[in-house]
Write a protein that holds these residues in place. Structure first.
Motif, PDB file in Angstrom:
ATOM      1  N   THR A  91       3.686 -57.998  35.335  1.00  0.00           N
ATOM      2  CA  THR A  91       4.040 -59.233  34.655  1.00  0.00           C
ATOM      3  C   THR A  91       3.377 -60.396  35.370  1.00  0.00           C
ATOM      4  O   THR A  91       3.429 -60.480  36.606  1.00  0.00           O
ATOM      5  CB  THR A  91       5.562 -59.430  34.623  1.00  0.00           C
TER       6      THR A  91
ATOM      7  N   ASP B 217      -4.462 -68.526  36.123  1.00  0.00           N
ATOM      8  CA  ASP B 217      -4.168 -67.093  35.967  1.00  0.00           C
ATOM      9  C   ASP B 217      -5.060 -66.428  34.921  1.00  0.00           C
ATOM     10  O   ASP B 217      -4.995 -65.206  34.743  1.00  0.00           O
ATOM     11  CB  ASP B 217      -2.703 -66.892  35.573  1.00  0.00           C
TER      12      ASP B 217
ATOM     13  N   SER C 168       3.875 -64.160  35.721  1.00  0.00           N
ATOM     14  CA  SER C 168       4.989 -65.063  35.438  1.00  0.00           C
ATOM     15  C   SER C 168       4.568 -66.515  35.515  1.00  0.00           C
ATOM     16  O   SER C 168       3.661 -66.887  36.276  1.00  0.00           O
ATOM     17  CB  SER C 168       6.111 -64.819  36.450  1.00  0.00           C
ATOM     18  N   ASN C 169       5.261 -67.330  34.704  1.00  0.00           N
ATOM     19  CA  ASN C 169       5.058 -68.780  34.761  1.00  0.00           C
ATOM     20  C   ASN C 169       3.565 -69.103  34.831  1.00  0.00           C
ATOM     21  O   ASN C 169       3.073 -69.712  35.780  1.00  0.00           O
ATOM     22  CB  ASN C 169       5.792 -69.384  35.960  1.00  0.00           C
TER      23      ASN C 169
ATOM     24  N   THR D 108       4.608 -69.677  30.287  1.00  0.00           N
ATOM     25  CA  THR D 108       5.187 -68.445  29.755  1.00  0.00           C
ATOM     26  C   THR D 108       4.830 -67.267  30.654  1.00  0.00           C
ATOM     27  O   THR D 108       4.073 -67.399  31.614  1.00  0.00           O
ATOM     28  CB  THR D 108       4.697 -68.178  28.333  1.00  0.00           C
ATOM     29  N   SER D 109       5.359 -66.104  30.338  1.00  0.00           N
ATOM     30  CA  SER D 109       5.085 -64.875  31.098  1.00  0.00           C
ATOM     31  C   SER D 109       4.551 -63.806  30.156  1.00  0.00           C
ATOM     32  O   SER D 109       4.889 -63.776  28.971  1.00  0.00           O
ATOM     33  CB  SER D 109       6.356 -64.376  31.787  1.00  0.00           C
TER      34      SER D 109
ATOM     35  N   PRO E 185       5.580 -59.619  39.302  1.00  0.00           N
ATOM     36  CA  PRO E 185       6.481 -58.477  39.414  1.00  0.00           C
ATOM     37  C   PRO E 185       5.863 -57.223  38.793  1.00  0.00           C
ATOM     38  O   PRO E 185       5.247 -57.288  37.730  1.00  0.00           O
ATOM     39  CB  PRO E 185       7.738 -58.928  38.657  1.00  0.00           C
TER      40      PRO E 185
ATOM     41  N   THR F 275       3.693 -59.490  30.054  1.00  0.00           N
ATOM     42  CA  THR F 275       3.776 -58.180  30.703  1.00  0.00           C
ATOM     43  C   THR F 275       2.681 -57.266  30.158  1.00  0.00           C
ATOM     44  O   THR F 275       2.539 -57.107  28.949  1.00  0.00           O
ATOM     45  CB  THR F 275       5.146 -57.530  30.471  1.00  0.00           C
TER      46      THR F 275
ATOM     47  N   ASP G 201       7.390 -62.616  43.064  1.00  0.00           N
ATOM     48  CA  ASP G 201       7.940 -63.547  42.081  1.00  0.00           C
ATOM     49  C   ASP G 201       6.920 -63.914  41.016  1.00  0.00           C
ATOM     50  O   ASP G 201       7.270 -64.160  39.874  1.00  0.00           O
ATOM     51  CB  ASP G 201       8.434 -64.815  42.770  1.00  0.00           C
ATOM     52  N   LYS G 202       5.662 -63.958  41.399  1.00  0.00           N
ATOM     53  CA  LYS G 202       4.605 -64.329  40.471  1.00  0.00           C
ATOM     54  C   LYS G 202       4.084 -63.115  39.693  1.00  0.00           C
ATOM     55  O   LYS G 202       3.771 -63.213  38.518  1.00  0.00           O
ATOM     56  CB  LYS G 202       3.455 -64.956  41.258  1.00  0.00           C
TER      57      LYS G 202
END
Lengths: 116, 114
Positions: B79, B87, B81-82, B17-18, B67, B20, B64-65
């Protein structure tokens, strides 16, 4: 490339005794130098900075730091430590020359433990 | 000085998931940055958030990872991401004015990825 070294992972001191946290740096030219403190589960708090002028800089909570150009050091000091000073301390450096970048580089951090 | 508010303060997320993270500064600042910190460790700069243009990423971090947006002088988002368990970290927003100004930091967003 700029770098900051904090040679001690941890400093232990008895309450009321002097506290010193060491920091040396490597950067082109004369940098801006900073000290920050981080309490558990909190963000970093600014303590003091050296820009120019007097080599002894006074900051928050009774802390001070001495800039030594020849030794490229910026050690943090407090004459009489308190238990509440127990925290993680970071030294940081940023180039004065804009062309060298705006990036603030942090040392690895030193954990200070003040015992009653 | 500047007061920086970050939210969420912590979150537990599922792999893939992502999330923000929002950062709001109470005054206009010139520079905004995003850092990552493992608990008890030093800070690693992810990127400089540039107002109205693409962020400037440090080595090892890509758009991309991570933003980043900065629509105005007082607000930025990061954000992640993925997400993967690697992380899991504390993400810190910071800001300062031009010149010799010191950085001010938010309280951080502690992210755990399961």
């Amino acid at each position: 490339a700029q770098s900051v070294a904090q040679p001690e992972d941890q400093v232990n001191v008895a309450e009321g005794n002097p506290l010193t946290v060491k920091c040396t740096y490597s950067v082109s030219g004369n940098p801006y130098l900073f000290w920050y403190v981080q309490y558990p589960n909190r963000g970093l708090q600014f303590l003091l900075k050296y820009i120019t002028g007097d080599n002894l800089v006074k900051g928050s909570y009774g802390f001070e730091a001495e800039f030594n150009k020849s030794q490229t050091s910026f050690h943090l000091k407090k004459p009489s430590a308190l238990v509440s000073d127990s925290a993680l301390y970071f030294c940081a450096v940023r180039p004065r020359i804009k062309a060298a970048g705006n990036k603030l580089t942090f040392g690895g951090g030193t954990r200070v433990l003040v015992k009653p | 000085s500047a007061v920086i508010s970050q939210k969420p303060s912590r979150d537990i997320c599922q792999r893939g998931t992502s999330l923000t993270i929002q950062c709001q500064v109470d005054s206009q600042v010139t520079m905004m940055f995003w850092y990552r910190q493992q608990p008890g460790q030093s800070l690693t700069l992810i990127a400089t958030a540039n107002q109205g243009s693409e962020a400037t990423y440090e080595s090892g971090f890509v758009i991309d990872k991570f933003p980043i947006s900065r629509p105005n002088l007082t607000f930025s988002t990061l954000t992640v991401s993925n997400m993967s368990p690697e992380d899991s970290s504390i993400y810190l927003c910071s800001a300062r004015t031009q010149g010799a100004g010191e950085l001010f930091f938010g309280e951080g967003s502690r992210l755990t990825v399961l």
